[in-house]
Design an enzyme around this catalytic site. Structure first.
Site, PDB file in Angstrom:
ATOM      1  N   ASN A 138       0.836  -1.200   0.000  1.00  0.00           N
ATOM      2  CA  ASN A 138       0.000   0.000   0.000  1.00  0.00           C
ATOM      3  C   ASN A 138       0.871   1.250   0.000  1.00  0.00           C
ATOM      4  O   ASN A 138       1.961   1.282   0.578  1.00  0.00           O
ATOM      5  CB  ASN A 138      -1.023  -0.002   1.149  1.00  0.00           C
ATOM      6  CG  ASN A 138      -0.424  -0.201   2.526  1.00  0.00           C
ATOM      7  OD1 ASN A 138       0.562  -0.894   2.702  1.00  0.00           O
ATOM      8  ND2 ASN A 138      -1.037   0.424   3.516  1.00  0.00           N
ATOM      9  N   GLU A 165       0.361   5.309   0.627  1.00  0.00           N
ATOM     10  CA  GLU A 165      -0.556   6.356   1.096  1.00  0.00           C
ATOM     11  C   GLU A 165      -0.087   7.736   0.644  1.00  0.00           C
ATOM     12  O   GLU A 165       0.976   7.888   0.035  1.00  0.00           O
ATOM     13  CB  GLU A 165      -0.671   6.277   2.625  1.00  0.00           C
ATOM     14  CG  GLU A 165      -1.270   4.939   3.061  1.00  0.00           C
ATOM     15  CD  GLU A 165      -1.503   4.825   4.564  1.00  0.00           C
ATOM     16  OE1 GLU A 165      -0.986   5.663   5.331  1.00  0.00           O
ATOM     17  OE2 GLU A 165      -2.214   3.883   4.947  1.00  0.00           O
ATOM     18  N   CYS A 202      -4.227   0.630  -2.438  1.00  0.00           N
ATOM     19  CA  CYS A 202      -4.048  -0.620  -1.699  1.00  0.00           C
ATOM     20  C   CYS A 202      -2.953  -1.489  -2.319  1.00  0.00           C
ATOM     21  O   CYS A 202      -2.664  -1.413  -3.528  1.00  0.00           O
ATOM     22  CB  CYS A 202      -5.344  -1.422  -1.689  1.00  0.00           C
ATOM     23  SG  CYS A 202      -6.681  -0.653  -0.779  1.00  0.00           S
ATOM     24  N   GLU A 211      -3.114  -4.650  -2.989  1.00  0.00           N
ATOM     25  CA  GLU A 211      -3.641  -5.571  -4.009  1.00  0.00           C
ATOM     26  C   GLU A 211      -3.684  -4.899  -5.373  1.00  0.00           C
ATOM     27  O   GLU A 211      -3.324  -5.494  -6.386  1.00  0.00           O
ATOM     28  CB  GLU A 211      -5.052  -6.028  -3.634  1.00  0.00           C
ATOM     29  CG  GLU A 211      -5.138  -6.824  -2.343  1.00  0.00           C
ATOM     30  CD  GLU A 211      -5.397  -5.953  -1.119  1.00  0.00           C
ATOM     31  OE1 GLU A 211      -4.879  -4.808  -1.057  1.00  0.00           O
ATOM     32  OE2 GLU A 211      -6.119  -6.419  -0.224  1.00  0.00           O
ATOM     33  N   CYS A 225     -10.230  -5.019   0.471  1.00  0.00           N
ATOM     34  CA  CYS A 225     -11.368  -4.102   0.537  1.00  0.00           C
ATOM     35  C   CYS A 225     -12.272  -4.307  -0.684  1.00  0.00           C
ATOM     36  O   CYS A 225     -11.924  -5.006  -1.644  1.00  0.00           O
ATOM     37  CB  CYS A 225     -10.879  -2.655   0.599  1.00  0.00           C
ATOM     38  SG  CYS A 225     -10.320  -1.984  -0.986  1.00  0.00           S
ATOM     39  N   CYS A 252     -10.800  -3.345  -4.142  1.00  0.00           N
ATOM     40  CA  CYS A 252      -9.827  -4.334  -4.630  1.00  0.00           C
ATOM     41  C   CYS A 252     -10.521  -5.605  -5.096  1.00  0.00           C
ATOM     42  O   CYS A 252     -10.091  -6.223  -6.073  1.00  0.00           O
ATOM     43  CB  CYS A 252      -8.808  -4.640  -3.543  1.00  0.00           C
ATOM     44  SG  CYS A 252      -7.653  -3.270  -3.274  1.00  0.00           S
TER      45      CYS A 252
HETATM   46  N1  THU Z   1      -5.348  -1.362   2.455  1.00  0.00           N
HETATM   47  C1  THU Z   1      -4.801  -2.222   1.561  1.00  0.00           C
HETATM   48  O1  THU Z   1      -3.643  -2.073   1.150  1.00  0.00           O
HETATM   49  N2  THU Z   1      -5.575  -3.248   1.123  1.00  0.00           N
HETATM   50  C2  THU Z   1      -6.856  -3.471   1.491  1.00  0.00           C
HETATM   51  O2  THU Z   1      -7.520  -4.327   0.938  1.00  0.00           O
HETATM   52  C3  THU Z   1      -7.443  -2.678   2.569  1.00  0.00           C
HETATM   53  C4  THU Z   1      -6.689  -1.474   2.981  1.00  0.00           C
HETATM   54  C5  THU Z   1      -4.546  -0.239   2.919  1.00  0.00           C
HETATM   55  C6  THU Z   1      -5.044   1.114   2.458  1.00  0.00           C
HETATM   56  C7  THU Z   1      -4.488   2.016   3.508  1.00  0.00           C
HETATM   57  O3  THU Z   1      -3.159   2.365   3.145  1.00  0.00           O
HETATM   58  C8  THU Z   1      -4.428   1.152   4.753  1.00  0.00           C
HETATM   59  O4  THU Z   1      -4.537  -0.191   4.316  1.00  0.00           O
HETATM   60  C9  THU Z   1      -5.535   1.438   5.769  1.00  0.00           C
HETATM   61  O5  THU Z   1      -6.771   1.403   5.184  1.00  0.00           O
END
Ligand code: THU
Length: 136
Positions: free
Chosen positions: A47, A49, A58, A60, A91, A94
């Site tokens: 991920n 940000e 994300c 994925e 999520c 994804c």
């Molecule tokens: N996140 C992912 O990388 N994958 C997911 O399926 C759910 C959330 C990340 C996004 C963000 O950087 C952090 O987790 C918190 O939501």
């Protein structure tokens, strides 16, 4: 298709390595993902940000982007690794992106050794897909 335990552990290692590079200074929630490609190769992602929070991508979807850039159009399996227990699933956004590339096993993993095996179609029943675009 059955997913061999050695394939799972190879993907876990790649996903964990990607997770080590996660850029998550805001949520501190680090995620790694690794896709098994048709030719046996692996594409991974973490991920990433942003100070503009809504721009976070994300792990994925970054793994999917890397795999597509490498020429893949289908996947044999996905591993997602976090450090929470039970392991966190992808999520909703994804799940939709994964479903674009078919139905394949999804393994939810963590450093504790949990391995929950599910699939894209179980995670996202009734996905929107290209058939809707072709309907009249
Ligand atoms: N996140 C992912 O990388 N994958 C997911 O399926 C759910 C959330 C990340 C996004 C963000 O950087 C952090 O987790 C918190 O939501």
């Amino acid at each position: 298709m059955d997913l061999a335990p050695e394939d799972i552990e190879r993907l876990v290692a790649a996903a964990a390595a990607a997770r080590d590079h996660a850029y998550a200074p805001y949520s501190r929630f680090r995620v790694g993902a690794a896709l098994l490609l048709p030719d046996g190769g692996v594409s991974s992602g973490c991920n990433v940000e942003n100070a503009s929070f809504g721009l976070a991508v994300c792990a994925e979807r970054n793994a999917v982007a890397a795999a597509v850039a490498a020429g893949a159009r289908s996947f044999r399996a996905l591993v997602v690794i976090t450090d929470v227990s039970p392991p966190a699933p992808p999520c909703g956004a994804c799940r939709q992106v994964l479903s674009e590339f078919g139905d394949f096993p999804v393994v939810l993993a963590n450093a504790t050794g949990d391995r929950l095996v599910t699939s894209v179609s179980v995670l996202l029943p009734g996905a929107f897909d290209r058939r809707a675009l072709e309907a009249d």
